[in-house]
Scaffold this active site. Structure first.
Site, PDB file in Angstrom:
ATOM      1  N   GLU A 138       0.786  -1.227   0.000  1.00 15.15           N
ATOM      2  CA  GLU A 138       0.000   0.000   0.000  1.00 15.15           C
ATOM      3  C   GLU A 138       0.831   1.298   0.000  1.00 15.15           C
ATOM      4  OE1 GLU A 138      -3.481   0.634   0.134  1.00 15.15           O
ATOM      5  OE2 GLU A 138      -2.817   2.711   0.023  1.00 15.15           O
ATOM      6  N   ASP A 167      -4.197  -0.247  -2.355  1.00 14.84           N
ATOM      7  CA  ASP A 167      -4.745  -1.609  -2.344  1.00 14.84           C
ATOM      8  C   ASP A 167      -6.214  -1.639  -2.776  1.00 14.84           C
ATOM      9  OD1 ASP A 167      -2.436  -2.847  -1.566  1.00 14.84           O
ATOM     10  OD2 ASP A 167      -2.883  -2.798   0.563  1.00 14.84           O
ATOM     11  N   GLY A 247     -11.399  25.069  -7.085  1.00 14.87           N
ATOM     12  CA  GLY A 247     -11.210  26.509  -7.068  1.00 14.87           C
ATOM     13  C   GLY A 247     -11.892  27.188  -5.887  1.00 14.87           C
TER      14      GLY A 247
HETATM   15  N1  COA Z   1       0.263 -23.193  -3.314  1.00 18.41           N
HETATM   16  C1  COA Z   1       1.607 -23.147  -3.417  1.00 18.41           C
HETATM   17  N2  COA Z   1       2.331 -22.014  -3.478  1.00 18.41           N
HETATM   18  C2  COA Z   1       1.645 -20.860  -3.417  1.00 18.41           C
HETATM   19  C3  COA Z   1       0.246 -20.807  -3.319  1.00 18.41           C
HETATM   20  C4  COA Z   1      -0.448 -22.060  -3.266  1.00 18.41           C
HETATM   21  N3  COA Z   1      -1.774 -22.097  -3.177  1.00 18.41           N
HETATM   22  N4  COA Z   1      -0.121 -19.515  -3.290  1.00 18.41           N
HETATM   23  C5  COA Z   1       0.987 -18.803  -3.360  1.00 18.41           C
HETATM   24  N5  COA Z   1       2.071 -19.593  -3.460  1.00 18.41           N
HETATM   25  C6  COA Z   1       3.461 -19.204  -3.565  1.00 18.41           C
HETATM   26  C7  COA Z   1       3.752 -18.383  -4.807  1.00 18.41           C
HETATM   27  O1  COA Z   1       3.808 -19.213  -5.943  1.00 18.41           O
HETATM   28  C8  COA Z   1       5.094 -17.780  -4.455  1.00 18.41           C
HETATM   29  O2  COA Z   1       6.126 -18.725  -4.669  1.00 18.41           O
HETATM   30  P1  COA Z   1       7.471 -18.409  -5.518  1.00 18.41           P
HETATM   31  O3  COA Z   1       8.054 -17.181  -4.871  1.00 18.41           O
HETATM   32  O4  COA Z   1       8.274 -19.626  -5.317  1.00 18.41           O
HETATM   33  O5  COA Z   1       7.086 -18.157  -6.918  1.00 18.41           O
HETATM   34  C9  COA Z   1       4.979 -17.605  -2.937  1.00 18.41           C
HETATM   35  O6  COA Z   1       3.826 -18.328  -2.540  1.00 18.41           O
HETATM   36  C10 COA Z   1       4.884 -16.211  -2.446  1.00 18.41           C
HETATM   37  O7  COA Z   1       3.968 -15.433  -3.227  1.00 18.41           O
HETATM   38  P2  COA Z   1       4.163 -13.859  -3.295  1.00 18.41           P
HETATM   39  O8  COA Z   1       3.124 -13.273  -4.141  1.00 18.41           O
HETATM   40  O9  COA Z   1       5.591 -13.563  -3.679  1.00 18.41           O
HETATM   41  O10 COA Z   1       3.892 -13.452  -1.779  1.00 18.41           O
HETATM   42  P3  COA Z   1       4.746 -12.521  -0.820  1.00 18.41           P
HETATM   43  O11 COA Z   1       4.096 -12.640   0.508  1.00 18.41           O
HETATM   44  O12 COA Z   1       6.200 -12.783  -0.869  1.00 18.41           O
HETATM   45  O13 COA Z   1       4.511 -11.036  -1.403  1.00 18.41           O
HETATM   46  C11 COA Z   1       3.140  -9.192  -2.097  1.00 18.41           C
HETATM   47  C12 COA Z   1       3.309 -10.371  -1.143  1.00 18.41           C
HETATM   48  C13 COA Z   1       1.771  -8.598  -1.851  1.00 18.41           C
HETATM   49  C14 COA Z   1       4.204  -8.132  -1.828  1.00 18.41           C
HETATM   50  C15 COA Z   1       3.271  -9.685  -3.564  1.00 18.41           C
HETATM   51  O14 COA Z   1       2.379 -10.735  -3.772  1.00 18.41           O
HETATM   52  C16 COA Z   1       3.020  -8.596  -4.593  1.00 18.41           C
HETATM   53  O15 COA Z   1       3.843  -7.728  -4.855  1.00 18.41           O
HETATM   54  N6  COA Z   1       1.845  -8.621  -5.234  1.00 18.41           N
HETATM   55  C17 COA Z   1       1.487  -7.708  -6.306  1.00 18.41           C
HETATM   56  C18 COA Z   1       1.154  -6.348  -5.762  1.00 18.41           C
HETATM   57  C19 COA Z   1       0.088  -6.368  -4.715  1.00 18.41           C
HETATM   58  O16 COA Z   1      -1.003  -6.859  -4.926  1.00 18.41           O
HETATM   59  N7  COA Z   1       0.399  -5.749  -3.575  1.00 18.41           N
HETATM   60  C20 COA Z   1      -0.585  -5.400  -2.582  1.00 18.41           C
HETATM   61  C21 COA Z   1      -1.044  -6.492  -1.775  1.00 18.41           C
HETATM   62  S1  COA Z   1      -2.348  -5.890  -0.800  1.00 18.41           S
END
Ligand code: COA
Length: 424
Positions: A138, A167, A247
């Site tokens: 966010e 978000d 304005g």
């Molecule tokens: N089964 C197995 N693996 C799963 C899964 C499932 N059902 N769901 C998620 N995963 C895995 C993903 O494949 C990923 O694995 P990888 O890194 O090996 O490819 C892992 O979980 C982590 O997913 P990720 O999205 O990187 O989560 P994160 O907690 O590290 O990051 C965010 C969170 C929000 C920062 C990131 O998802 C992001 O930048 N999203 C896009 C922008 C966004 O929406 N941000 C605002 C969120 S409110």
């Protein structure tokens, strides 16, 4: 029949941006199937926990009206079921980190091969370019989208706002993209990729600040308080405190009780059309004939003095009295409402914007219902699903797995506790 009844959404979202989008679609009648990691689920389930052992308000308030299926998307059996869901659903929504979906084996090319009619809708932090690989939350989006640099007071640091424009704001943008792509599919027969980058969504909401950036080339921004205070403008749109964005000059002013109530304030706009009424109501009728105050342009250098006098008046009234007096006179004012006041507001409860929901783990809680009202598609807010609550139901009823096939999937371990549930 609800507006989106019959539309199936494969909800591969987590945290806030994606879930707000799919929650809206669910409220409009779509069948939203939320895919979660077995045994863990959406990370927000266990974030900011207030009732031990129960799903948090963070999760429950973003995931109403959905079904939950546990799937390990990295397991072969999990991939098989995800493929079937892609075949079956109209829209797949995701907000993983850039590249995560590809790494699971579900690139856009592969998804299209499985189902050319599906729409793939994604939230990412940034669009294509140098930051496209970044994970974004966010406040990063608020900073990168121009909100933080233009929020706050001139003499203070940049500020983030409490409204989750990065978000929830991007979730709204994405939902519009999805229904637009669904409408287009009616004619083209094909799905398409919908991308809502958070930076772009925030910038879209900061449109007027980019307007002001360009107006700077034509001279100082005369409606900003700093103009009246004789402070020079720099190269970029400055922070404008509580100045109104249009304005018509506006400020937040103290009301009766401000010394002990942090929300005893009102917004007050000295709209040109009602200037005479403002003068009368605050007890300065002679201002109507004062040469320095005779036009909006002439008043601009005197806004601090003008608002100081109006505040002398608002401080003698509660914020609701100010509203009651000014509203009939068409003087635009607005009480600063606390979250407590909003939660208890009978009007908002009557329209379903504040809703009380019951939950088996945590009991009753308040949430924000659907803020968009469709006359023929009323919203009934139902509780968020427990983790994997519908795994067995979705495998059998939606995807048609039965008998040995269902046992094989249950034995794979890729679907949480589905074996136990199926047995029950
Ligand atoms: N089964 C197995 N693996 C799963 C899964 C499932 N059902 N769901 C998620 N995963 C895995 C993903 O494949 C990923 O694995 P990888 O890194 O090996 O490819 C892992 O979980 C982590 O997913 P990720 O999205 O990187 O989560 P994160 O907690 O590290 O990051 C965010 C969170 C929000 C920062 C990131 O998802 C992001 O930048 N999203 C896009 C922008 C966004 O929406 N941000 C605002 C969120 S409110």
């Amino acid at each position: 029949m609800k507006a989106l009844e019959g539309v199936k959404i494969l909800d591969f979202t987590h945290v806030q941006s994606g879930p707000t989008c799919t929650q809206l679609l669910a409220w409009f009648g779509a069948d939203v199937i939320k895919v979660e990691r077995p045994g863990v689920g959406d990370a927000t389930r266990k974030q900011l926990v207030d009732v031990k052992g129960a799903d948090s308000l963070y999760f429950t308030m973003l995931n109403h009206n959905k079904r939950s299926i546990e799937i390990n998307s990295k397991d072969p059996a999990g991939k098989e079921v995800l493929t079937k869901l892609i075949e079956t659903c109209d829209v797949m929504v995701e907000n993983f980190a850039p590249g995560a979906l590809d790494r699971m084996g579900f690139s856009w090319e592969n998804i299209q091969k499985i189902n050319p009619r599906i729409i793939l809708a994604s939230v990412k932090g940034f669009g294509p370019g140098k930051y496209e690989d970044c994970k974004v939350y966010e406040n990063v989006a608020q900073c990168a989208g121009g909100s933080a640099s233009t929020t706050g007071f001139l003499d203070g640091p940049p500020l983030v706002t409490g409204a989750q424009i990065g978000d929830s704001g991007t979730g709204l943008h994405l939902a519009l993209g999805i229904v637009t792509a669904l409408y287009h599919r009616e004619k083209s027969g094909r799905g398409q990729k919908v991308l809502a980058p958070m930076q772009d969504g925030v910038l879209n909401l900061c449109r007027v600040k980019l307007r002001d950036q360009q107006r700077l080339a034509a001279g100082p921004l005369t409606e900003y308080s700093q103009y009246g205070e004789g402070i020079e403008f720099g190269e970029a749109t400055p922070r404008a405190g509580n100045d109104s964005g249009g304005g018509q000059p506006g400020r937040i002013l103290k009301c009766k009780g401000w010394q002990h109530d942090p929300n005893a304030y009102t917004y007050f706009i000295t709209q040109a059309a009602v200037w005479d009424k403002v003068c009368d109501v605050i007890g300065e009728p002679e201002w109507k004939n004062k040469e320095e105050y005779s036009t909006p342009a002439k008043r601009l250098p005197h806004l601090n003095a003008i608002f100081a006098r109006i505040e002398d008046w608002t401080m003698t009234k509660t914020k609701f009295e100010v509203m009651d007096i000014c509203n009939p006179l068409d003087i635009p004012v607005g009480p600063i409402l606390s979250m407590k006041e909003i939660m208890e507001d009978e009007g908002l409860q009557a329209t379903g914007t504040i809703v009380k929901v019951d939950h088996p783990e945590r009991g009753a809680y308040y949430t924000v219902g659907c803020p968009i009202k469709l006359s023929d598609s009323p919203v009934e807010v139902t509780r968020s699903p427990l983790l994997g609550e519908h795994t067995a139901e979705i495998l059998s009823e939606v995807l048609g797995y039965t008998g040995d096939d269902l046992t094989r999937l249950a034995d794979s371990g890729a679907f949480g506790n589905v074996r136990k549930e199926a047995a029950e």
